[in-house]
Design an enzyme around this catalytic site. Structure first.
Site, PDB file in Angstrom:
ATOM      1  N   ARG A  84      -4.396   6.046   2.641  1.00  0.00           N
ATOM      2  CA  ARG A  84      -4.062   4.851   3.431  1.00  0.00           C
ATOM      3  C   ARG A  84      -2.766   5.063   4.205  1.00  0.00           C
ATOM      4  O   ARG A  84      -1.752   5.462   3.629  1.00  0.00           O
ATOM      5  CB  ARG A  84      -3.923   3.646   2.505  1.00  0.00           C
ATOM      6  CG  ARG A  84      -3.630   2.329   3.199  1.00  0.00           C
ATOM      7  CD  ARG A  84      -3.452   1.212   2.171  1.00  0.00           C
ATOM      8  NE  ARG A  84      -4.681   0.958   1.442  1.00  0.00           N
ATOM      9  CZ  ARG A  84      -4.731   0.366   0.254  1.00  0.00           C
ATOM     10  NH1 ARG A  84      -3.597   0.008  -0.357  1.00  0.00           N
ATOM     11  NH2 ARG A  84      -5.886   0.153  -0.337  1.00  0.00           N
ATOM     12  N   ARG A 101       4.276  -3.310   0.021  1.00  0.00           N
ATOM     13  CA  ARG A 101       3.186  -2.663   0.761  1.00  0.00           C
ATOM     14  C   ARG A 101       3.409  -2.787   2.267  1.00  0.00           C
ATOM     15  O   ARG A 101       4.485  -3.173   2.720  1.00  0.00           O
ATOM     16  CB  ARG A 101       1.851  -3.285   0.350  1.00  0.00           C
ATOM     17  CG  ARG A 101       1.534  -3.182  -1.150  1.00  0.00           C
ATOM     18  CD  ARG A 101       1.102  -1.776  -1.549  1.00  0.00           C
ATOM     19  NE  ARG A 101       0.638  -1.704  -2.930  1.00  0.00           N
ATOM     20  CZ  ARG A 101      -0.622  -1.905  -3.336  1.00  0.00           C
ATOM     21  NH1 ARG A 101      -1.551  -2.243  -2.465  1.00  0.00           N
ATOM     22  NH2 ARG A 101      -0.937  -1.783  -4.614  1.00  0.00           N
ATOM     23  N   LYS A 127       2.284  -4.636  -7.299  1.00  0.00           N
ATOM     24  CA  LYS A 127       2.351  -4.585  -5.840  1.00  0.00           C
ATOM     25  C   LYS A 127       2.989  -5.857  -5.291  1.00  0.00           C
ATOM     26  O   LYS A 127       2.958  -6.927  -5.909  1.00  0.00           O
ATOM     27  CB  LYS A 127       0.956  -4.415  -5.255  1.00  0.00           C
ATOM     28  CG  LYS A 127      -0.033  -5.524  -5.605  1.00  0.00           C
ATOM     29  CD  LYS A 127      -1.419  -5.163  -5.126  1.00  0.00           C
ATOM     30  CE  LYS A 127      -2.450  -6.184  -5.605  1.00  0.00           C
ATOM     31  NZ  LYS A 127      -3.826  -5.785  -5.249  1.00  0.00           N
ATOM     32  N   LYS A 158       3.464  -7.983  -1.497  1.00  0.00           N
ATOM     33  CA  LYS A 158       2.972  -8.056  -0.118  1.00  0.00           C
ATOM     34  C   LYS A 158       3.792  -9.035   0.709  1.00  0.00           C
ATOM     35  O   LYS A 158       4.153 -10.106   0.232  1.00  0.00           O
ATOM     36  CB  LYS A 158       1.493  -8.467  -0.119  1.00  0.00           C
ATOM     37  CG  LYS A 158       0.596  -7.465  -0.840  1.00  0.00           C
ATOM     38  CD  LYS A 158      -0.857  -7.892  -0.845  1.00  0.00           C
ATOM     39  CE  LYS A 158      -1.740  -6.830  -1.518  1.00  0.00           C
ATOM     40  NZ  LYS A 158      -3.168  -7.227  -1.509  1.00  0.00           N
ATOM     41  N   CYS A 187     -14.023  -6.330   1.929  1.00  0.00           N
ATOM     42  CA  CYS A 187     -13.386  -5.147   1.348  1.00  0.00           C
ATOM     43  C   CYS A 187     -14.417  -4.019   1.266  1.00  0.00           C
ATOM     44  O   CYS A 187     -15.618  -4.250   1.387  1.00  0.00           O
ATOM     45  CB  CYS A 187     -12.834  -5.463  -0.035  1.00  0.00           C
ATOM     46  SG  CYS A 187     -14.115  -5.694  -1.290  1.00  0.00           S
ATOM     47  N   CYS A 230     -14.819   2.080  -4.496  1.00  0.00           N
ATOM     48  CA  CYS A 230     -13.765   1.344  -5.194  1.00  0.00           C
ATOM     49  C   CYS A 230     -14.079   1.259  -6.678  1.00  0.00           C
ATOM     50  O   CYS A 230     -15.145   0.770  -7.075  1.00  0.00           O
ATOM     51  CB  CYS A 230     -13.610  -0.052  -4.611  1.00  0.00           C
ATOM     52  SG  CYS A 230     -12.347  -1.026  -5.465  1.00  0.00           S
ATOM     53  N   CYS A 287     -15.266  -7.800  -5.995  1.00  0.00           N
ATOM     54  CA  CYS A 287     -14.755  -8.150  -7.324  1.00  0.00           C
ATOM     55  C   CYS A 287     -13.729  -9.263  -7.167  1.00  0.00           C
ATOM     56  O   CYS A 287     -13.315  -9.584  -6.046  1.00  0.00           O
ATOM     57  CB  CYS A 287     -14.142  -6.924  -8.020  1.00  0.00           C
ATOM     58  SG  CYS A 287     -12.475  -6.518  -7.458  1.00  0.00           S
ATOM     59  N   CYS A 299      -9.052  -8.499  -2.535  1.00  0.00           N
ATOM     60  CA  CYS A 299      -8.355  -7.731  -1.494  1.00  0.00           C
ATOM     61  C   CYS A 299      -8.592  -8.278  -0.089  1.00  0.00           C
ATOM     62  O   CYS A 299      -7.734  -8.145   0.771  1.00  0.00           O
ATOM     63  CB  CYS A 299      -8.777  -6.265  -1.566  1.00  0.00           C
ATOM     64  SG  CYS A 299      -8.149  -5.407  -3.023  1.00  0.00           S
TER      65      CYS A 299
END
Length: 555
Positions: free
Chosen positions: A68, A137, A205, A207, A426, A432, A471, A475
């Site tokens: 990424r 991120r 994480k 954001k 996603c 994934c 899921c 995301c």
């Protein structure tokens, strides 16, 4: 944070020598995978080890890596875009993916090509550092290239400034990916310095995003930290700071939840970076490091309450913080289609279904972009709805660019429904590791079915936002749009209704475990009622929110 046993990953970070681990040694052997600890550390370097479930044979897994790129505000030159396409062809699976955080993802990179891929990205002056992992991120920002708007330029400059400010300082990244020397660096000889993150970085994480009240195209309420520009007399006077958004949840943990942010304070343009740093440091020092399922900042705020959280941020900031400005989000734009740039030139927003840039049959978006970017060399921008903006177009070149797109099977914005333009998904299966069911590959069928259902009810021109994930980790931000589709079990989804395009409200769980083929059937009765019962100018999400789950269940 309560005193208790730290999660395993905290120990991995502590012992990693500031993100080094034994990654360099792992890259030298012939195994297709890396050690489990290094797989975790690689996320900080911008890559995930994955297993392609479509290619499993006889129980054997097919390993590769997702890489990424971290691109603040989604600003990409033509040269950088073309180079990413080349890397996708040379080392990946021949597709390039625009993420819903304005970055690029390469899929299918094998371990032996990982170093060449990451080095190639850095050679074009992009980076993968901290695109993943327990750090800040990619910094999102409204990408609209309004040349006559100093407001947009100031926001985009702030996104770049924040990205540099919160970038990890460890030299591990350059040592592992950007040098040729075989000599191993001794950890004892390294001068460690992570003034913001410390030895173990963040608990989870983190954001951030920057937007305008009238155009929340980057969903600031879903971020750990969102910044809403406050404009008076044509100038940004500061930012409302929102904290505690986050989309992930764990169904097995009933006390996990998606959340939208709370208004913390108003920060002047001079204060905003320091306020952001104070927030990040509070999360660093008090976020949950025992159970990663509760490690996002939203859980710290839920535990403490906003008054205590703000008091601690003020302590770290070094002064009192005022109440937020009364301004709030009022609108959103997908930036697709043709627009005046304000300097005599145009920009064109192109829809990319679920972000996947590819050539497949008569649809040859990848080739069309190569032709256009090589011919015109314009700057591009990536959007949070996984679209692409082609900037700095001379009016006389408009017809040629349209012809190139049409001849390659790429639809223009005016030929697409609004439900398609405002949909994202996603990647989910097959790569994934968290996916329980399909998302990207199934979303086109979902949209086609919804388009047909909406047309049958006279709603073809309505803007209804649809986000889908494979899921509950969320995301693609599925808990805030008009319709959220969240993978719950193989081939089955939880349907959420009642959010809105502006991203300021969580939807409610409308129906659980809906088979993939029945999604449009479940929504159809609600659409029919919306058509008959909506108030003037009432959006679909607002209607669902007004009627509520019990009222809609009577459909």
């Amino acid at each position: 944070m309560a005193d208790g046993k730290l999660s395993k990953l905290e120990g991995v970070k502590e012992a990693s020598g500031f993100l080094r681990g034994s990654i360099a040694e792992d890259l030298l052997d012939s195994e297709p995978t890396v050690k489990s600890d290094n797989a975790q550390l690689l996320k900080f370097h911008g890559t995930y080890q994955q297993d392609n479930r479509d290619e499993r044979k006889g129980g054997n897994k097919s390993y590769s890596f997702m890489v990424r790129s971290r691109i603040p505000g989604g600003k990409v030159t033509a040269e950088q875009f073309l180079a990413e396409l080349d890397l996708a062809d040379q080392y990946g699976n021949q597709t390039l993916r625009v993420t819903d955080r304005q970055g690029f993802q390469l899929h299918g990179v094998i371990k032996g090509d990982l170093k060449a891929t990451i080095r190639g990205i850095n050679e074009i002056k992009l980076s993968t550092l901290s695109a993943c992992g327990d750090v800040c991120r990619n910094f999102m920002c409204c990408p609209a290239p309004h040349a006559d708007s100093p407001i947009h330029e100031e926001m985009q400059s702030l996104a770049k400034k924040l990205a540099l400010h919160f970038a990890p300082r460890s030299s591990a990244y350059s040592e592992i990916w950007l040098t040729d020397g075989d000599e191993k660096v001794k950890v004892s000889e390294i001068d460690f310095n992570e003034p913001i993150y410390g030895r173990t970085y963040l608990p989870r994480k983190f954001k951030m995003a920057v937007a305008l009240p009238e155009d929340n195209c980057v969903d600031i309420y879903t971020q750990d930290l969102g910044l809403m520009a406050i404009v008076e007399s044509g100038k940004i006077i500061g930012y409302n700071v929102l904290v505690g958004g986050g989309q992930g949840m764990t169904p097995a943990k009933k006390d996990t939840f998606p959340a939208i942010g709370f208004k913390l304070t108003f920060a002047t343009t001079e204060q905003v970076v320091d306020v952001c740093e104070a927030v990040v440091k509070v999360q660093r020092d008090f976020g949950n490091r025992e159970d990663r399922k509760y490690a996002r900042m939203k859980y710290l705020i839920a535990d403490w309450g906003m008054p205590k959280f703000k008091e601690k941020v003020e302590e770290y900031f070094g002064g009192a913080l005022p109440e937020p400005h009364p301004t709030d989000v009022t609108g959103v734009d997908d930036h697709l289609g043709w627009h005046e740039q304000g300097d005599g030139k145009l920009f064109l927003g192109i829809n990319v279904d679920n972000g996947r840039i590819k050539d497949e049959g008569d649809f040859r978006l990848k080739t069309a972009l190569r032709v256009i970017l090589r011919k015109y060399g314009m700057e591009t921008r990536l959007t949070a709805l996984q679209g692409i903006l082609l900037c700095d177009i001379k009016p006389e070149d408009r017809a040629d660019i349209e012809e190139i797109l049409k001849s390659h099977g790429v639809a223009l914005a005016e030929d697409l429904s609004l439900v398609r333009r405002y949909s994202i998904a996603c990647p989910a299966l097959p790569t994934c590791g968290l996916a329980v069911t399909e998302s990207e590959r199934f979303m086109p069928g979902v949209i086609e079915a919804l388009e047909q259902t909406m047309a049958e009810h006279g709603l073809a021109g309505e803007r209804i936002t649809v986000h889908m994930t494979g899921c509950p980790n969320g995301c693609a931000r599925p808990y805030t749009p008009d319709i959220g589709l969240v993978g719950k079990a193989r081939g089955k989804y939880t349907v959420y209704l009642g959010g809105n395009p502006e991203g300021t409200r969580l939807g409610f769980l409308f129906q659980d475990l809906v088979p993939e083929a029945e999604i449009s059937q479940v929504v159809a009765p609600v659409l029919a009622r919306y058509r008959e019962e909506r108030h003037d100018q009432e959006s679909f999400g607002d209607y669902c929110f007004r009627i509520g789950k019990e009222g809609l269940a009577a459909s």
